[in-house]
Design a protein around this motif. Structure first.
Motif, short mmCIF file in Angstrom:
data_model
loop_
_atom_site.label_atom_id
_atom_site.label_comp_id
_atom_site.label_asym_id
_atom_site.label_seq_id
_atom_site.Cartn_x
_atom_site.Cartn_y
_atom_site.Cartn_z
N LYS A 1 0.83 -1.21 0.00
CA LYS A 1 0.00 0.00 0.00
C LYS A 1 0.86 1.26 0.00
N GLN A 2 1.97 1.24 0.73
CA GLN A 2 2.86 2.40 0.74
C GLN A 2 3.46 2.64 -0.63
N LEU A 3 3.82 1.57 -1.31
CA LEU A 3 4.36 1.69 -2.67
C LEU A 3 3.34 2.35 -3.59
N TRP A 4 2.10 1.87 -3.52
CA TRP A 4 1.04 2.40 -4.36
C TRP A 4 0.71 3.85 -3.99
N MET A 5 0.59 4.15 -2.71
CA MET A 5 0.23 5.49 -2.28
C MET A 5 1.32 6.49 -2.65
N GLY A 6 2.57 6.04 -2.63
CA GLY A 6 3.65 6.92 -3.05
C GLY A 6 3.49 7.35 -4.50
N LEU A 7 3.11 6.39 -5.37
CA LEU A 7 2.86 6.73 -6.77
C LEU A 7 1.61 7.58 -6.92
N GLN A 8 0.54 7.19 -6.25
CA GLN A 8 -0.73 7.91 -6.38
C GLN A 8 -0.62 9.35 -5.92
N ASN A 9 0.10 9.58 -4.84
CA ASN A 9 0.21 10.93 -4.26
C ASN A 9 1.46 11.67 -4.71
N ASP A 10 2.22 11.07 -5.65
CA ASP A 10 3.41 11.70 -6.19
C ASP A 10 4.42 12.03 -5.10
#
Length: 244
Positions: free
Chosen positions: A151-160
């Motif tokens: 989830k952290q990996l994905w949220m990092g991409l999603q939130n730039d």
């Protein structure tokens, strides 16, 4: 990877100035002004265009709005390709800002995959991560990561968020020297051609899905669009729409 942090930051913060305009066939209550945005090359169109959608919805009636999609000079833009790839494939020689047309009806089902929510983008992104790790580390790194790490990996991409993303992605990029390095180096070939590559069997007839990947690999390689390299094509039993 620590020595390359400046390079990684430059890649991450690469931006493409873009002008979004509403398709002239869309029904509006008043004239729709263009919307300008700096698009991150490493993200996905449908992930970073919420502001674009809100901007154009202000001049449209709810009953005239269907799924939003984008096109450039008549070519529908595949949301599951990274933005930088889309630009390099279709518009690398264009004058900036990149001019993208926005549609809210007549979704081109034959050319694009539907993207009803960000969860679809997340599933596609994580699938790509797992495919790459299977080649590099036999899936050991992804399997050792907890759900909160994914989830952290994905949220990092999603939130730039560069630091948030690379805190997890660094694990996937570690070079296992004790094992002689990566098993394979994963890469994906994107090629835009006007005439589609049609797989053929030995008889000359169109072949089935099971041989498409191999045929495509041989046809792409035979065109010598890249320097000679050794490629290994892995065939799976997952049926993916050929247009995707």
């Amino acid at each position: 990877m620590a020595d390359d942090k400046d390079v990684l930051r430059d890649v991450w913060f690469g931006r493409i100035p873009t002008c979004f305009t509403l398709n002239q066939d869309e029904v509006t209550e008043r004239e729709a002004e263009p919307y300008y945005l700096l698009l991150p090359r490493v993200s996905y169109l449908t992930l970073v265009t919420d502001k674009v959608k809100k901007h154009f919805l202000k001049v449209m009636k709810a009953e005239d709005v269907e799924e939003m999609w984008f096109e450039y000079e008549g070519t529908p833009l595949k949301w599951h390709y990274p933005i930088g790839v889309l630009f390099d494939l279709h518009a690398s020689n264009t004058v900036l800002p990149w001019s993208i047309t926005v549609h809210f009806k007549n979704f081109p089902d034959r050319d694009l995959l539907h993207c009803p929510s960000n969860s679809v983008i997340e599933a596609h992104f994580m699938s790509s991560i797992k495919e790459a790790d299977a080649l590099k580390h036999k899936s050991q790194v992804v399997n050792d990561m907890q759900k909160k790490d994914h989830k952290q990996l994905w949220m990092g991409l999603q939130n730039d968020k560069f630091d948030q993303f690379w805190a997890m992605n660094r694990k996937l990029m570690e070079y296992p020297t004790e094992e002689g390095g990566f098993r394979y180096i994963p890469f994906r070939i994107y090629q835009f051609v006007c005439n589609s590559i049609e797989p053929r069997g030995a008889s000359g007839r169109a072949s089935g899905f099971s041989s498409r990947s191999g045929d495509i690999g041989r046809q792409v390689a035979s065109r010598r669009v890249f320097p000679p390299i050794l490629c290994k094509f892995i065939l799976t039993q997952v049926k993916i729409p050929f247009a995707a």
